[in-house]
Design an enzyme around this catalytic site. Structure first.
Site, PDB file in Angstrom:
ATOM      1  N   LYS A 152       3.809  29.206  46.085  1.00 50.77           N
ATOM      2  CA  LYS A 152       3.191  29.261  47.530  1.00 50.77           C
ATOM      3  C   LYS A 152       2.075  27.269  47.332  1.00 50.77           C
ATOM      4  CE  LYS A 152      -0.537  28.805  50.765  1.00 50.77           C
ATOM      5  NZ  LYS A 152      -1.349  27.748  50.352  1.00 50.77           N
ATOM      6  N   GLY A 204      -6.108  24.103  41.816  1.00 58.22           N
ATOM      7  CA  GLY A 204      -6.947  23.816  43.275  1.00 58.22           C
ATOM      8  C   GLY A 204      -8.327  23.481  43.554  1.00 58.22           C
ATOM      9  N   SER A 205      -9.222  23.599  43.677  1.00 59.80           N
ATOM     10  CA  SER A 205     -10.228  23.608  43.890  1.00 59.80           C
ATOM     11  C   SER A 205     -11.220  24.804  43.371  1.00 59.80           C
ATOM     12  CB  SER A 205     -11.535  23.351  45.790  1.00 59.80           C
ATOM     13  OG  SER A 205     -11.155  24.386  46.358  1.00 59.80           O
ATOM     14  N   GLU A 226      -7.086  26.469  36.634  1.00 61.66           N
ATOM     15  CA  GLU A 226      -6.866  25.241  37.031  1.00 61.66           C
ATOM     16  C   GLU A 226      -7.767  24.259  37.826  1.00 61.66           C
ATOM     17  OE1 GLU A 226      -6.887  21.605  37.081  1.00 61.66           O
ATOM     18  OE2 GLU A 226      -5.277  20.875  37.331  1.00 61.66           O
ATOM     19  N   CYS A 260      -8.016  15.820  39.112  1.00 63.88           N
ATOM     20  CA  CYS A 260      -9.398  16.274  38.302  1.00 63.88           C
ATOM     21  C   CYS A 260      -9.750  15.802  37.771  1.00 63.88           C
ATOM     22  CB  CYS A 260      -8.504  17.866  38.961  1.00 63.88           C
ATOM     23  SG  CYS A 260      -7.108  17.444  37.297  1.00 63.88           S
ATOM     24  N   GLU A 357     -18.077  17.528  42.402  1.00 64.91           N
ATOM     25  CA  GLU A 357     -16.352  16.242  42.560  1.00 64.91           C
ATOM     26  C   GLU A 357     -15.719  15.148  43.615  1.00 64.91           C
ATOM     27  OE1 GLU A 357     -11.747  16.852  40.403  1.00 64.91           O
ATOM     28  OE2 GLU A 357     -12.578  18.318  41.858  1.00 64.91           O
TER      29      GLU A 357
END
Length: 453
Positions: A152, A204-205, A226, A260, A357
């Site tokens: 996805k 992702g976030s 992650e 990231c 971030e």
């Protein structure tokens, strides 16, 4: 779902969302395909991954152009990304069998050992910023371990997702074993709950990680997450300032700052602050943003305008709370989701540039009195993905990296990067588990104890 070119604002393609019945068939077919795939030898699986690596290299320019159109990555960086994907395919093709050899352990039994079996079908929820690499660093070990995979991907890089599917199918992965699904957030939650899904991995976030972990936790399914980072880079009193500035700027601006593990907070001891800041500003000011297809472009657009708006709000709020903007900080008057290289100083606790971030070409330069304060500021974050130390005293810098900095990846005199041979991942709100190296392939296997008398 639409793929919009972030440099031109033009729609590149539209994709029809899959219905629930189609998704159910895809997952059930993957479950059946996995049962056959796990019977194949490591040599058979490795030959397929080696072929995938060859395809990635031979079509690297094509894939770089696709990344540029869908999420704005400058062409040379897209070429490098395809080459790195080939590297990780070859790495696991060569090493997976050794990583997963039975491990014999002495016990009261006549024979006891641990054997490693695939979990089944793994759902991979992937981001847009490294649309090929993020997927292959998961898929290579997962497939070599005998699992099936459902991808996805982020909606704006659906073209990349389908291209990845084509690469793997062309290489010889059974069609049902690896499939891309085009779904929305609500359907993604249902996919996690599907009985055919054995585990979930997300890059992702932190917000997305919480949602996925919550749903998977209710179902008692394994997750690897992650997530975000606000990586501190410590510039100590004996650092090579020219090298440190160049390295930090390179790290901050890779992928237009949308990484990231980019250098986000540059923490500089007072005696080096003025000189280092000037070097950073000089280098950042020379970086050109523009069309990712142009040779002279250093920084492409951000992936979407809503992401640029969020970044700009963080910059403006930081300034409102007392930060100084010494470079950039203004949205340019042009088409596309461009944002200029931006440097913030006088950044302090309570500001977005300190606490959050910043996912774009914005760096915070923070002055500290000494090494002890540098470590304190570096660890004063909810994140713990990467960190770096710059110092001529390698022994001391290594001690700080190994013992003092609270992060999953700590580098000395270099910027944080991922490497198939080394484990990658974070602590605190930067995630759970590890990718890459032998640690990565162990995430999606059943470590089964065998005891014989």
């Amino acid at each position: 779902m639409k793929s919009i070119n972030p440099a031109t604002d033009e729609v590149e393609a539209t994709y029809e969302q899959m219905d629930d019945q189609t998704l159910d068939h895809i997952i059930n077919d993957a479950v059946q395909a996995q049962e056959e795939w796990q019977k194949r030898s490591f040599d058979e699986r490795s030959q397929i991954l080696i072929k995938a690596a060859k395809i990635l290299k031979s079509r690297k320019n094509e894939f770089a152009e696709l990344m540029a159109r869908e999420m704005g990555k400058p062409l040379p960086q897209g070429v490098s990304e395809s080459e790195k994907c080939a590297w990780v395919c070859n790495y696991y093709a060569e090493n997976a069998e050794g990583f997963l050899e039975d491990e014999y352990i002495e016990s009261d039994a006549e024979k006891s050992y641990v054997t490693f079996n695939p979990l089944g079908t793994v759902l991979a929820i992937m981001p847009w910023n490294f649309p090929f690499w993020q997927l292959f660093r998961f898929a290579s070990p997962a497939l070599m371990a005998g699992n099936a995979a459902i991808l996805k991907h982020a909606p704006n890089v659906t073209g990349c997702a389908l291209a990845i599917e084509d690469v793997l199918h062309e290489a010889g992965i059974p069609r049902a074993l690896f499939r891309t699904v085009v779904v929305d957030v609500e359907q993604t939650q249902q996919l996690i709950k599907h009985t055919g899904i054995a585990a979930v991995t997300l890059t992702g976030s932190t917000r997305a990680g919480r949602a996925v972990a919550s749903t998977a936790g209710e179902e008692l399914k394994k997750t690897v997450l992650e997530l975000g980072g606000s990586d501190p880079y410590l510039i100590l009193k004996d650092a090579d300032l020219e090298q440190a500035a160049e390295t930090c700027v390179t790290s901050r601006l890779i992928n237009s700052g949308q990484s990231c593990i980019a250098a986000k907070r540059l923490i500089v001891v007072e005696e080096n602050y003025d000189s280092f800041l000037q070097k950073v500003v000089d280098q950042m000011s020379r970086m050109k943003f523009g069309d990712p297809f142009e040779d002279e472009t250093d920084i492409g657009p951000m992936a979407r305008k809503d992401l640029r708006e969020k970044l700009h709000q963080q910059v403006r709020e930081s300034i409102k709370r007392g930060a100084n903007c010494v470079l950039g900080g203004e949205i340019p008057d042009c088409k596309g989701a461009f944002y200029p290289p931006t440097v913030l100083t006088n950044v302090a606790k309570g500001m977005p540039a300190y606490e959050e971030e910043l996912f774009g070409p914005v760096v915070a330069v923070i002055k500290v009195a000494d090494e002890n304060e540098a470590i304190s500021v570096a660890n004063d974050t909810e994140y713990g993905l990467g960190a770096a130390v710059f110092s001529a005293n390698i022994v001391r810098a290594e001690q700080l990296a190994a013992k003092k900095l609270k992060a999953g990846c700590c580098f000395v005199n270099d910027f944080v990067k991922s490497d198939p041979r080394l484990p990658f991942g974070g602590i605190k709100k930067s995630g759970l588990g590890r990718e890459l190296s032998h640690f990565g392939i162990m995430e999606f296997v059943n470590k089964k104890t065998i005891y014989i008398n």
